[in-house]
Design a protein around this motif. Structure first.
Motif, PDB file in Angstrom:
ATOM      1  N   ASP A  82       0.814  -1.217   0.000  1.00 21.07           N
ATOM      2  CA  ASP A  82       0.000   0.000   0.000  1.00 21.07           C
ATOM      3  C   ASP A  82       0.848   1.268   0.000  1.00 21.07           C
ATOM      4  O   ASP A  82       0.297   2.376   0.032  1.00 21.07           O
ATOM      5  CB  ASP A  82      -0.926   0.011   1.223  1.00 21.07           C
ATOM      6  CG  ASP A  82      -2.039  -1.034   1.084  1.00 21.07           C
ATOM      7  OD1 ASP A  82      -2.306  -1.460  -0.064  1.00 21.07           O
ATOM      8  OD2 ASP A  82      -2.600  -1.423   2.116  1.00 21.07           O
ATOM      9  N   GLY A  83       2.164   1.115  -0.011  1.00 27.09           N
ATOM     10  CA  GLY A  83       3.028   2.296  -0.118  1.00 27.09           C
ATOM     11  C   GLY A  83       3.907   2.572   1.079  1.00 27.09           C
ATOM     12  O   GLY A  83       4.783   3.448   1.023  1.00 27.09           O
ATOM     13  N   MET A  84       3.709   1.884   2.216  1.00 31.57           N
ATOM     14  CA  MET A  84       4.565   2.096   3.384  1.00 31.57           C
ATOM     15  C   MET A  84       5.932   1.452   3.113  1.00 31.57           C
ATOM     16  O   MET A  84       6.012   0.388   2.500  1.00 31.57           O
ATOM     17  CB  MET A  84       3.922   1.478   4.636  1.00 31.57           C
ATOM     18  CG  MET A  84       4.725   1.722   5.919  1.00 31.57           C
ATOM     19  SD  MET A  84       3.945   0.980   7.393  1.00 31.57           S
ATOM     20  CE  MET A  84       2.505   2.032   7.559  1.00 31.57           C
ATOM     21  N   SER A  85       7.003   2.097   3.574  1.00 28.33           N
ATOM     22  CA  SER A  85       8.337   1.497   3.406  1.00 28.33           C
ATOM     23  C   SER A  85       8.432   0.254   4.281  1.00 28.33           C
ATOM     24  O   SER A  85       7.758   0.142   5.325  1.00 28.33           O
ATOM     25  CB  SER A  85       9.429   2.488   3.793  1.00 28.33           C
ATOM     26  OG  SER A  85       9.442   2.691   5.199  1.00 28.33           O
ATOM     27  N   ILE A  86       9.264  -0.673   3.851  1.00 28.21           N
ATOM     28  CA  ILE A  86       9.384  -1.913   4.610  1.00 28.21           C
ATOM     29  C   ILE A  86       9.978  -1.648   5.991  1.00 28.21           C
ATOM     30  O   ILE A  86       9.649  -2.330   6.966  1.00 28.21           O
ATOM     31  CB  ILE A  86      10.204  -2.960   3.832  1.00 28.21           C
ATOM     32  CG1 ILE A  86      10.089  -4.347   4.521  1.00 28.21           C
ATOM     33  CG2 ILE A  86      11.667  -2.536   3.692  1.00 28.21           C
ATOM     34  CD1 ILE A  86      10.690  -5.483   3.693  1.00 28.21           C
ATOM     35  N   GLY A  87      10.848  -0.612   6.075  1.00 25.89           N
ATOM     36  CA  GLY A  87      11.424  -0.268   7.380  1.00 25.89           C
ATOM     37  C   GLY A  87      10.365   0.235   8.335  1.00 25.89           C
ATOM     38  O   GLY A  87      10.314  -0.165   9.500  1.00 25.89           O
ATOM     39  N   ALA A  88       9.485   1.134   7.841  1.00 27.35           N
ATOM     40  CA  ALA A  88       8.420   1.677   8.687  1.00 27.35           C
ATOM     41  C   ALA A  88       7.421   0.597   9.062  1.00 27.35           C
ATOM     42  O   ALA A  88       6.935   0.551  10.207  1.00 27.35           O
ATOM     43  CB  ALA A  88       7.720   2.816   7.949  1.00 27.35           C
ATOM     44  N   ALA A  89       7.125  -0.296   8.112  1.00 26.42           N
ATOM     45  CA  ALA A  89       6.190  -1.382   8.407  1.00 26.42           C
ATOM     46  C   ALA A  89       6.751  -2.293   9.484  1.00 26.42           C
ATOM     47  O   ALA A  89       6.027  -2.729  10.390  1.00 26.42           O
ATOM     48  CB  ALA A  89       5.897  -2.174   7.124  1.00 26.42           C
ATOM     49  N   ALA A  90       8.039  -2.587   9.409  1.00 28.14           N
ATOM     50  CA  ALA A  90       8.657  -3.445  10.425  1.00 28.14           C
ATOM     51  C   ALA A  90       8.661  -2.753  11.780  1.00 28.14           C
ATOM     52  O   ALA A  90       8.383  -3.373  12.812  1.00 28.14           O
ATOM     53  CB  ALA A  90      10.087  -3.813   9.994  1.00 28.14           C
ATOM     54  N   ASP A  91       8.962  -1.432  11.795  1.00 23.75           N
ATOM     55  CA  ASP A  91       8.967  -0.688  13.059  1.00 23.75           C
ATOM     56  C   ASP A  91       7.584  -0.701  13.707  1.00 23.75           C
ATOM     57  O   ASP A  91       7.466  -0.735  14.940  1.00 23.75           O
ATOM     58  CB  ASP A  91       9.393   0.764  12.811  1.00 23.75           C
ATOM     59  CG  ASP A  91      10.882   0.888  12.520  1.00 23.75           C
ATOM     60  OD1 ASP A  91      11.632  -0.063  12.858  1.00 23.75           O
ATOM     61  OD2 ASP A  91      11.290   1.911  11.937  1.00 23.75           O
TER      62      ASP A  91
END
Length: 647
Positions: free
Chosen positions: A297-306
């Motif tokens: 959906d557009g979230m970065s994988i880093g932000a999603a993991a955080d």
């Protein structure tokens, strides 16, 4: 050789254990046949220098160890000769250390202690000289080192075994030594003690007569002091250098070898795809899918993991096969199915459920033989040259062992033989102070000075795997003083100074006597009847003395001042017949360390080490009594006479 194995015998408990394990590994030493007497036998390799429990120390091993230790000392003190070393206690010291090592090992075996083969293997593998360029144990380097030093593998293993048993037994012998406070405080207070006094110098030059010494007097002086002018043993070395470059034009891979290598590595040159990915591993498929949806959906994988309390692993570029090996085939299939810039579907490995963001897809086209020919030729050439160089050095060693001379091998291999002048062990030429040996001599000289006169030529590794030398000792000149005529001016100078020193001593004794009678040092110097340097006042503490001692800068008169009684004067000879010191101690200011916890703690620690070493020494003495030590005095006397050249 001692330097080569220096770290093998380092003690874990300090100086005493170090003393016990110096010179255990011997270099080749050929002793002449000498018939012994009694049950022990002679001084040949079959003779016994000492019986230690169930073990025997052979005269051959003892002579090898003494010679080896002497060579190590000679590298530090080039003026040392074997006779001086032996008669100065070197022989008895090495004998005692060897006996102690045998005692410890025999005691350990007697009571069921062992040092297994794997443990010994590990110790050997840890020696840097036995390791290859990759830092791993190299069988080739190991065998070459043993052959160059003339050591048998079993001898080396026996030495390691003895040392390992000593580590097991002696490490705990001095552990936990305690020191009473009443002993610590007085010694700690000594560091704070301060002394004040005066020092005068009575130089020999003040009493020198400007008259040429008589020839007879000079000859007699030189005869009595010849050892002062002895030139250490010198050797002339013949050598030839060679490197792997000699094969650059002669060794090339054949077309068949090139094609064979290409076919062998075909997978390496086939078309390939790698993907640069970042991944997150989650505990469940549902959690992985939810995280994948966020990234889609557009979230970065880093932000999603955080957002779920996890972190991203930056895997970087990886092939499908490599990813399958580190994760699973399912994970690799999912990652290599996803589009560039997209996110993979959840896939499971033994660690959990993976999702990956595909940052970049890299496709590498297949490479033909012609495209990689230069690379294959370079790799094959390097391998073939390395192999040829290794085979050449082994062949040379075999030829030398079979009796070939340096000239024979140099001629066969078209090498140029060079020769050095007569050099000392440190590479200096006494006849030419400006002489500078080639850099390669740093590796050649230690080997050359470890060889006996009739030793075979040697192959010496200069740069591992790159450069070598073949060398032979062409001439040996024993340590001896030069003819008097060649150093007459130096001897005359020393003779004149010594005569002046005798007169300076008379004047210094008279000054000290006047001080004892109540005169001041300044007054006694003024009344000496000859012009002398001004008196110097000094004040120092034992702590200052200790600091200077660590730097090797303690003036001898200052050391003397701290061994004198208050209100006394003493004389001390200056180095090299330069004169005499008169030391007058005026005042002693005693120290008090009862409130100095730092000094008390440091002194307590030093005492613990001393006590620990004493306990260790007593433990070794007890082990000697337990296993039993019997020396063959006749064989030891004969061997010592051999070493110093007495019949």
């Amino acid at each position: 050789m001692i330097t080569f194995f220096r770290n093998i015998f380092a003690s874990k408990i300090g100086l005493f254990l170090t003393m016990c394990f110096v010179a255990l590994i011997a270099i080749a030493f050929a002793s002449a046949d000498v018939t012994g007497s009694g049950a022990f036998g002679g001084v040949t390799g079959s003779g016994t220098a000492a019986q230690i429990g169930e073990s025997k120390l052979s005269t051959s091993e003892l002579s090898q160890s003494v010679n080896n230790a002497f060579r190590a000392e000679q590298r530090q003190n080039t003026g040392l000769d074997l006779k001086t070393y032996v008669e100065g206690g070197g022989f008895d010291s090495i004998l005692d250390r060897l006996i102690n090592s045998f005692v410890i090992a025999d005691f350990g075996r007697k009571y069921g202690m062992t040092a297994g083969k794997r443990l010994v293997d590990g110790e050997i593998a840890s020696i840097p000289s036995f390791q290859g360029a990759d830092g791993q144990f190299s069988e080739e380097n190991f065998r070459r080192a043993l052959q160059q030093q003339g050591i048998k593998e079993q001898q080396l293993r026996d030495d390691f075994t003895r040392n390992l048993l000593a580590d097991q037994l002696l490490t705990v012998s001095g552990f936990g030594a305690s020191v009473p406070q009443k002993l610590v405080t007085p010694y700690a207070s000594l560091l704070l003690e301060a002394r004040q006094g005066q020092i005068a110098i009575v130089p020999s030059a003040a009493f020198v007569e400007n008259v040429k010494p008589a020839d007879a007097a000079l000859a007699a002086y030189y005869s009595q002091n010849g050892s002062r002018y002895t030139i250490p043993e010198r050797r002339s070395i013949s050598y030839s250098l060679f490197s792997k470059d000699r094969f650059n034009e002669t060794i090339k891979p054949t077309e068949k070898e090139i094609e064979g290598q290409y076919n062998l590595d075909k997978a390496r040159y086939a078309a390939s795809e790698t993907r640069n990915i970042d991944q997150v591993i989650l505990p469940t498929e549902a959690a992985a899918q939810a995280l994948a949806d966020k990234v889609a959906d557009g979230m970065s994988i880093g932000a999603a993991a955080d957002s779920v309390g996890l972190s991203v692993a930056e895997v970087g570029s990886v092939s499908k096969g490599a990813l399958a090996g580190t994760a699973s085939q399912a994970v690799a299939d999912a990652v290599f199915t996803a589009a560039s810039g997209g996110v993979s579907q959840p896939a499971q490995s033994a660690l959990g459920w993976h999702i990956a963001k595909v940052n970049e897809v890299q496709n590498v086209a297949a490479q033909s033989l012609e495209q990689v020919r230069a690379q294959i030729v370079a790799e094959l050439s390097r391998e073939k040259i390395d192999q040829a160089l290794a085979e050449l050095t082994v062949t040379m060693e075999d030829e030398f062992a079979a009796g070939s001379s340096l000239a024979d091998i140099a001629q066969a291999e078209e090498l140029k033989i060079e020769s050095t002048p007569m050099l000392l062990a440190n590479g200096q030429n006494p006849d030419d102070p400006n002489y500078r040996p080639i850099p390669e001599m740093q590796r050649i000289l230690p080997v050359a000075f470890s060889l006996e006169e009739d030793s075979d030529p040697q192959v010496v590794e200069i740069i591992p795997g790159q450069q070598y030398a073949i060398m032979d000792v062409s001439k040996i000149t024993a340590a001896a003083p030069p003819p008097l005529k060649s150093i007459e001016q130096i001897v005359a100078r020393d003779y004149i100074l010594e005569e002046g020193s005798k007169k300076a001593k008379v004047a210094a004794d008279k000054i000290a006597e006047q001080i004892s009678g109540g005169a001041t040092l300044s007054k006694a110097v003024a009344d000496a009847g000859v012009r002398l340097p001004a008196v110097e006042s000094v004040r120092s503490s034992r702590a200052d003395l200790a600091r200077q001692s660590q730097q090797g800068q303690v003036p001898p008169p200052l050391t003397l001042m701290f061994s004198m009684a208050e209100g006394t004067a003493k004389t001390l000879k200056a180095p090299q017949n330069q004169g005499w010191f008169v030391v007058n101690l005026n005042n002693i200011d005693p120290g008090d360390a009862s409130e100095r916890e730092d000094l008390l703690a440091a002194t307590r620690g030093q005492f613990k080490q001393v006590f620990g070493n004493e306990y260790t020494e007593q433990f070794i003495n007890a082990m000697r009594a337990d296993v039993g030590v019997e020396k063959n005095d006749d064989a030891l006397t004969t061997l010592k006479n051999q070493l110093v050249g007495r019949n």
